[in-house]
Design a protein around this motif. Structure first.
Motif, short mmCIF file in Angstrom:
data_model
loop_
_atom_site.label_atom_id
_atom_site.label_comp_id
_atom_site.label_asym_id
_atom_site.label_seq_id
_atom_site.Cartn_x
_atom_site.Cartn_y
_atom_site.Cartn_z
N ILE A 158 1.22 -0.94 -0.03
CA ILE A 158 -0.27 0.03 0.04
C ILE A 158 0.70 1.04 0.08
CG2 ILE A 158 -1.79 1.41 1.52
CD1 ILE A 158 -2.49 -1.58 2.17
N VAL A 159 0.53 2.14 -0.47
CA VAL A 159 1.81 3.14 -1.18
C VAL A 159 1.02 4.94 -0.93
CG1 VAL A 159 3.29 1.94 -2.05
CG2 VAL A 159 1.38 3.09 -3.84
N GLU A 160 1.58 5.40 -0.21
CA GLU A 160 1.19 6.95 -0.68
C GLU A 160 0.99 7.55 -1.53
OE1 GLU A 160 -1.18 8.95 1.06
OE2 GLU A 160 -1.58 7.93 2.77
N LEU A 161 0.55 8.50 -2.90
CA LEU A 161 0.62 8.79 -4.21
C LEU A 161 0.70 9.89 -4.22
CD1 LEU A 161 -2.74 7.35 -6.18
CD2 LEU A 161 -0.83 6.43 -5.34
N ASP A 162 2.02 10.21 -4.88
CA ASP A 162 3.00 10.93 -5.61
C ASP A 162 2.21 12.28 -6.55
OD1 ASP A 162 5.50 12.48 -5.17
OD2 ASP A 162 5.18 12.22 -7.22
N GLU A 163 2.53 13.52 -5.63
CA GLU A 163 1.45 14.58 -6.14
C GLU A 163 1.40 14.66 -7.96
OE1 GLU A 163 -1.04 17.90 -5.91
OE2 GLU A 163 -0.97 16.19 -4.84
N LYS A 164 3.10 14.52 -8.24
CA LYS A 164 2.84 14.16 -9.91
C LYS A 164 2.28 13.50 -10.47
CE LYS A 164 7.72 16.71 -10.48
NZ LYS A 164 9.00 16.15 -10.71
N SER A 165 2.45 11.82 -9.51
CA SER A 165 1.70 10.92 -9.83
C SER A 165 -0.44 11.22 -10.17
CB SER A 165 1.31 9.48 -9.40
OG SER A 165 2.81 8.57 -9.37
N ARG A 166 -0.35 11.65 -9.27
CA ARG A 166 -2.10 12.07 -8.63
C ARG A 166 -2.65 13.60 -10.29
NH1 ARG A 166 -3.15 14.80 -4.17
NH2 ARG A 166 -4.97 14.44 -4.24
N VAL A 167 -1.23 14.75 -10.54
CA VAL A 167 -1.64 15.39 -12.00
C VAL A 167 -1.58 14.97 -13.24
CG1 VAL A 167 -0.39 17.04 -13.17
CG2 VAL A 167 -0.58 17.00 -10.50
N GLN A 168 -0.65 13.28 -13.20
CA GLN A 168 -0.65 13.42 -13.78
C GLN A 168 -2.17 12.54 -14.29
OE1 GLN A 168 2.33 10.59 -15.36
NE2 GLN A 168 0.71 8.99 -16.16
N GLN A 169 -2.82 11.93 -13.49
CA GLN A 169 -4.00 11.03 -13.60
C GLN A 169 -4.99 12.08 -14.28
OE1 GLN A 169 -3.44 7.71 -13.57
NE2 GLN A 169 -1.73 8.09 -12.38
N VAL A 170 -4.86 13.40 -14.28
CA VAL A 170 -5.51 14.13 -14.52
C VAL A 170 -5.47 14.86 -16.35
CG1 VAL A 170 -6.52 16.77 -14.01
CG2 VAL A 170 -6.55 15.47 -12.49
N GLN A 171 -4.64 15.10 -16.11
CA GLN A 171 -3.83 14.30 -17.44
C GLN A 171 -4.22 13.96 -18.55
OE1 GLN A 171 0.82 15.32 -16.38
NE2 GLN A 171 0.40 17.43 -16.43
N ASP A 172 -4.23 12.77 -18.04
CA ASP A 172 -4.58 12.05 -18.99
C ASP A 172 -5.89 11.81 -19.10
OD1 ASP A 172 -2.18 10.64 -19.64
OD2 ASP A 172 -2.09 9.28 -17.86
N GLY A 173 -6.57 12.53 -18.66
CA GLY A 173 -8.11 12.62 -18.54
C GLY A 173 -9.20 12.13 -18.02
N LEU A 174 -8.22 11.41 -16.69
CA LEU A 174 -9.25 10.08 -16.28
C LEU A 174 -9.80 10.72 -14.73
CD1 LEU A 174 -6.01 7.59 -16.06
CD2 LEU A 174 -8.00 7.91 -17.81
N PHE A 175 -9.52 11.99 -14.49
CA PHE A 175 -10.64 12.78 -13.35
C PHE A 175 -10.01 13.79 -13.88
CE2 PHE A 175 -8.43 8.91 -11.87
CZ PHE A 175 -9.33 8.64 -10.60
N ALA A 176 -11.28 14.90 -13.14
CA ALA A 176 -11.35 15.85 -14.09
C ALA A 176 -10.08 17.40 -12.58
CB ALA A 176 -12.99 16.87 -13.52
N THR A 177 -10.31 17.05 -11.57
CA THR A 177 -9.64 18.09 -11.36
C THR A 177 -8.48 16.61 -9.75
OG1 THR A 177 -10.13 17.98 -8.87
CG2 THR A 177 -10.99 19.53 -10.98
N VAL A 178 -7.23 17.34 -9.45
CA VAL A 178 -6.43 16.48 -8.54
C VAL A 178 -7.18 16.30 -7.32
CG1 VAL A 178 -4.60 16.70 -7.30
CG2 VAL A 178 -4.60 18.08 -9.40
N ASP A 179 -7.46 17.00 -7.02
CA ASP A 179 -8.90 16.35 -5.47
C ASP A 179 -9.52 15.83 -5.93
OD1 ASP A 179 -8.12 18.51 -4.97
OD2 ASP A 179 -9.30 19.97 -4.94
N ASP A 180 -9.73 14.81 -6.77
CA ASP A 180 -10.52 13.94 -7.15
C ASP A 180 -9.71 12.60 -7.61
OD1 ASP A 180 -12.78 15.32 -7.84
OD2 ASP A 180 -12.52 15.44 -10.12
N VAL A 181 -8.64 12.55 -7.50
CA VAL A 181 -7.66 11.32 -7.55
C VAL A 181 -7.08 11.15 -5.85
CG1 VAL A 181 -5.27 11.01 -8.44
CG2 VAL A 181 -6.87 13.03 -9.42
#
Length: 252
Positions: A158-181
């Motif tokens: 189990i891991v805590e996600l890095d902020e850059k990883s969470r931002v990437q999910q938004v850049q990939d179009g998978l989430f609307a905002t970082v707060d949603d990740v």
């Protein structure tokens, strides 16, 4: 021991995906020609889409002899969330070929028990083929720089996600905002990924250019976890021209 990456560069994502799929299929046919079954691990990300679409069309593969795993899964999403990696892989690939078995990470049960149970399944037999990508921060699976461990004693954690990883999910179009990740996930560890007998790494897009440059040229360290791929004797990286735009050669 480290070595130069086995790097293949293609004009666009479609040609990258077709070439990678052809090579993966060739390897899988060879595995199934020499043993009764095969075990594969798959990344779940838009970067893998073209490869998986082409792989599903490859002929001469008895998918009923293949057992599949995926690399990671978010914690804290609703059971029916479309962003779940299991859902993405099911729609992108597992529903398109008659897999023998697919083992999904249980992100809805007790976390430690889920990680341990998946590790036990994974370690029942060696992995023949790993299909992976590289994150913008060099992560492989969700082994981000703050949590990556090249000698991790765990197979799944189990891991805590890095902020850059969470931002990437938004850049990939998978989430609307970082707060949603989600901020946490279950992931296969670096040793689990590198234990695969054959690694295929697909890295398309301009967003991955710096990560691919670092993977090829930075010192092997957890500052860029993907640099560890240079230590694997049978890892091939497939990039498009956008992702390869920052690469240099010794002759330049």
């Amino acid at each position: 021991m480290t070595a130069d990456l086995d790097m293949r560069i293609y004009p666009d994502r479609e040609q990258l995906g077709a070439a990678a799929a052809a090579d993966i299929a060739e390897e899988l046919r060879a595995v199934l020609g020499s043993q009764t079954s095969a075990r594969m691990i798959f990344a779940s990300a838009p970067s893998q889409g073209e490869t998986l679409a082409a792989l599903a069309e490859e002929p001469g593969i008895d998918w009923s002899k293949v057992t599949a795993f995926h690399m990671d899964e978010y914690l804290g999403l609703p059971q029916d969330a479309p962003q779940k990696f299991a859902t993405w892989l099911r729609e992108a690939f597992f529903d398109r070929v008659p897999m023998g078995a697919v083992h999904y990470i249980d992100a809805d049960g007790p976390e430690t028990e889920s990680a341990d149970a998946y590790a036990a399944l994974l370690q029942e037999s060696p992995s023949d083929i790993v299909c992976l990508g590289i994150g913008v921060n060099g992560h492989i699976a969700f082994n981000d720089p703050p949590v990556a461990d090249f000698n991790d004693p765990a197979a799944v954690k189990i891991v805590e996600l890095d902020e850059k990883s969470r931002v990437q999910q938004v850049q990939d179009g998978l989430f609307a905002t970082v707060d949603d990740v989600p901020k946490r996930a279950i992931t296969l560890t670096v040793p689990s990924l590198l234990s695969g007998k054959r690694l295929f790494c697909m890295v398309p897009g301009a967003l991955k250019a710096d990560a691919l440059r670092a993977t090829a040229s930075e010192p092997v360290s957890t500052a860029w976890p993907s640099t560890i791929l240079r230590t694997h004797p049978r890892c091939t990286v497939y990039a498009d021209e956008e992702a390869a735009s920052l690469l240099t050669t010794e002759s330049e």
